[in-house]
Design a protein around this motif. Structure first.
Motif, PDB file in Angstrom:
ATOM      1  N   GLN A   1       0.823  -1.201   0.000  1.00  0.00           N
ATOM      2  CA  GLN A   1       0.000   0.000   0.000  1.00  0.00           C
ATOM      3  C   GLN A   1       0.860   1.255   0.000  1.00  0.00           C
ATOM      4  OE1 GLN A   1      -2.510  -0.675   3.421  1.00  0.00           O
ATOM      5  NE2 GLN A   1      -4.133  -1.607   2.186  1.00  0.00           N
ATOM      6  N   ARG A   2       1.969   1.255   0.722  1.00  0.00           N
ATOM      7  CA  ARG A   2       2.885   2.407   0.728  1.00  0.00           C
ATOM      8  C   ARG A   2       3.416   2.679  -0.673  1.00  0.00           C
ATOM      9  NH1 ARG A   2       4.870   3.871   6.003  1.00  0.00           N
ATOM     10  NH2 ARG A   2       6.571   5.028   5.008  1.00  0.00           N
ATOM     11  N   ARG A   3       3.807   1.606  -1.356  1.00  0.00           N
ATOM     12  CA  ARG A   3       4.337   1.772  -2.713  1.00  0.00           C
ATOM     13  C   ARG A   3       3.263   2.314  -3.651  1.00  0.00           C
ATOM     14  NH1 ARG A   3       7.138  -3.098  -1.440  1.00  0.00           N
ATOM     15  NH2 ARG A   3       5.438  -4.341  -2.334  1.00  0.00           N
ATOM     16  N   ARG A   4       2.071   1.749  -3.570  1.00  0.00           N
ATOM     17  CA  ARG A   4       0.983   2.210  -4.427  1.00  0.00           C
ATOM     18  C   ARG A   4       0.651   3.670  -4.151  1.00  0.00           C
ATOM     19  NH1 ARG A   4      -3.788  -1.312  -3.054  1.00  0.00           N
ATOM     20  NH2 ARG A   4      -4.836  -0.006  -4.613  1.00  0.00           N
ATOM     21  N   LEU A   5       0.601   4.014  -2.878  1.00  0.00           N
ATOM     22  CA  LEU A   5       0.306   5.402  -2.505  1.00  0.00           C
ATOM     23  C   LEU A   5       1.411   6.348  -2.939  1.00  0.00           C
ATOM     24  CD1 LEU A   5      -1.354   5.488   1.044  1.00  0.00           C
ATOM     25  CD2 LEU A   5      -2.182   6.536  -1.070  1.00  0.00           C
TER      26      LEU A   5
ATOM     27  N   ASP B   1       1.621  16.704   1.208  1.00  0.00           N
ATOM     28  CA  ASP B   1       0.546  16.218   2.072  1.00  0.00           C
ATOM     29  C   ASP B   1      -0.784  16.184   1.321  1.00  0.00           C
ATOM     30  OD1 ASP B   1      -0.261  15.294   4.737  1.00  0.00           O
ATOM     31  OD2 ASP B   1      -1.462  17.120   4.784  1.00  0.00           O
ATOM     32  N   ARG B   2      -1.035  17.213   0.528  1.00  0.00           N
ATOM     33  CA  ARG B   2      -2.282  17.239  -0.240  1.00  0.00           C
ATOM     34  C   ARG B   2      -2.335  16.086  -1.233  1.00  0.00           C
ATOM     35  NH1 ARG B   2      -3.510  22.722  -3.273  1.00  0.00           N
ATOM     36  NH2 ARG B   2      -3.381  23.410  -1.102  1.00  0.00           N
ATOM     37  N   ALA B   3      -1.213  15.841  -1.911  1.00  0.00           N
ATOM     38  CA  ALA B   3      -1.173  14.741  -2.872  1.00  0.00           C
ATOM     39  C   ALA B   3      -1.337  13.398  -2.172  1.00  0.00           C
ATOM     40  CB  ALA B   3       0.144  14.770  -3.648  1.00  0.00           C
ATOM     41  N   ARG B   4      -0.708  13.243  -1.022  1.00  0.00           N
ATOM     42  CA  ARG B   4      -0.803  11.984  -0.279  1.00  0.00           C
ATOM     43  C   ARG B   4      -2.239  11.708   0.164  1.00  0.00           C
ATOM     44  NH1 ARG B   4       3.704  12.244   2.667  1.00  0.00           N
ATOM     45  NH2 ARG B   4       2.799  14.002   3.789  1.00  0.00           N
ATOM     46  N   ARG B   5      -2.910  12.733   0.675  1.00  0.00           N
ATOM     47  CA  ARG B   5      -4.290  12.560   1.126  1.00  0.00           C
ATOM     48  C   ARG B   5      -5.233  12.276  -0.048  1.00  0.00           C
ATOM     49  NH1 ARG B   5      -5.198  13.992   6.367  1.00  0.00           N
ATOM     50  NH2 ARG B   5      -3.435  14.970   7.439  1.00  0.00           N
TER      51      ARG B   5
ATOM     52  N   GLY C   1      -8.486   4.349  -1.373  1.00  0.00           N
ATOM     53  CA  GLY C   1      -9.216   3.810  -0.240  1.00  0.00           C
ATOM     54  C   GLY C   1      -8.324   3.259   0.852  1.00  0.00           C
ATOM     55  N   ILE C   2      -7.136   3.836   1.019  1.00  0.00           N
ATOM     56  CA  ILE C   2      -6.201   3.381   2.053  1.00  0.00           C
ATOM     57  C   ILE C   2      -6.286   4.347   3.231  1.00  0.00           C
ATOM     58  CG2 ILE C   2      -3.784   2.894   2.596  1.00  0.00           C
ATOM     59  CD1 ILE C   2      -3.363   2.285  -0.383  1.00  0.00           C
ATOM     60  N   THR C   3      -6.914   3.915   4.291  1.00  0.00           N
ATOM     61  CA  THR C   3      -7.185   4.808   5.426  1.00  0.00           C
ATOM     62  C   THR C   3      -6.188   4.666   6.571  1.00  0.00           C
ATOM     63  OG1 THR C   3      -8.705   3.173   6.364  1.00  0.00           O
ATOM     64  CG2 THR C   3      -9.647   4.841   4.897  1.00  0.00           C
ATOM     65  N   ASP C   4      -5.446   3.568   6.618  1.00  0.00           N
ATOM     66  CA  ASP C   4      -4.484   3.342   7.700  1.00  0.00           C
ATOM     67  C   ASP C   4      -3.243   4.193   7.460  1.00  0.00           C
ATOM     68  OD1 ASP C   4      -2.769   2.462   9.661  1.00  0.00           O
ATOM     69  OD2 ASP C   4      -3.067   0.326   9.259  1.00  0.00           O
ATOM     70  N   LYS C   5      -3.060   5.249   8.236  1.00  0.00           N
ATOM     71  CA  LYS C   5      -1.956   6.172   8.005  1.00  0.00           C
ATOM     72  C   LYS C   5      -0.595   5.542   8.275  1.00  0.00           C
ATOM     73  CE  LYS C   5      -4.531  10.463   8.703  1.00  0.00           C
ATOM     74  NZ  LYS C   5      -4.583  11.763   9.419  1.00  0.00           N
TER      75      LYS C   5
END
Length: 214
Positions: free
Chosen positions: A13-17, A34-38, A45-49
């Motif tokens: 998920q980190r890589r995809r994000l 931060d805006r791009a990451r959010r 649909g990745i909610t786990d920060k």
């Protein structure tokens, strides 16, 4: 305790994000991490920060995409930006300018332009220099974080040189010794001066991301 499967899923998920955030940055500008990451997290649909990439991971993904999909074009664009930055630094030499930001890290495009950090007793000195050169500008501000934990704003004077946006951050002289933090490395962002940039261009390092100065 986190299982091996959970760790693997989180890393994926980190890589995809990171790559989705980088794609957004390429479209909207290389400084709004931060805006791009959010936005990327909402899309995927990745909610786990805990599984969200940090700024350095996103920046690496952006560099990788640029070097993979448009290496020659990006190298030429980056070299042109750095040459324009050197010209601007020489023009404003009295303010001890330093190149910072995406043009130094290697992720900038013509649309994003260049960022220079100038030092002065007051922002009015830079304004007078712009007026003397008959350069029309727009004034804004940038939020700066410091290693001490303090958060301050500084004025930014923006103008267009040819077709390249130039952003001049103005900080007090004491900030040369204790500069703000770089948003990618989270370390003091010292940048490079005109002589260092000239040496970089002369060495043929136009297409390289510069990390040693951070």
């Amino acid at each position: 305790m986190e299982s091996g499967g959970s760790r693997h899923r989180c890393q994926d998920q980190r890589r995809r994000l990171a790559y989705e955030s980088a794609r957004i940055l390429a479209e909207q500008g290389p400084t709004e991490f931060d805006r791009a990451r959010r936005k990327a997290a909402a899309r995927l649909g990745i909610t786990d920060k805990r599984c969200w990439p940090d700024n350095a991971e996103i920046n690496d993904a952006l560099l990788e995409q640029q070097q993979l999909f448009e290496p020659d074009e990006h190298a030429r664009s980056l070299a042109d930006l750095r040459r324009h930055a050197l010209s601007a630094m020489r023009e404003f030499a009295d303010f001890r300018p330093r190149l910072i930001g995406p043009a130094l890290r290697g992720t900038a495009t013509h649309e994003h332009g260049i960022e220079l950090r100038l030092f002065a007793d007051s922002p009015e000195e830079v304004l007078m220099a712009l007026m003397d050169r008959r350069i029309p500008w727009q004034e804004g501000e940038a939020v700066q974080r410091y290693a001490s934990g303090s958060v301050e704003t500084c004025p930014v004077f923006a103008f267009v040189a040819g077709d390249i946006p130039v952003h001049l951050q103005v900080l007090p002289w004491q900030a040369r010794r204790q500069p703000p933090l770089d948003p990618v490395s989270e370390r003091p962002e010292r940048g490079i001066d005109a002589d260092e940039l000239a040496a970089l261009l002369a060495d043929g390092g136009e297409s390289e991301a510069v990390t040693a100065a951070f």
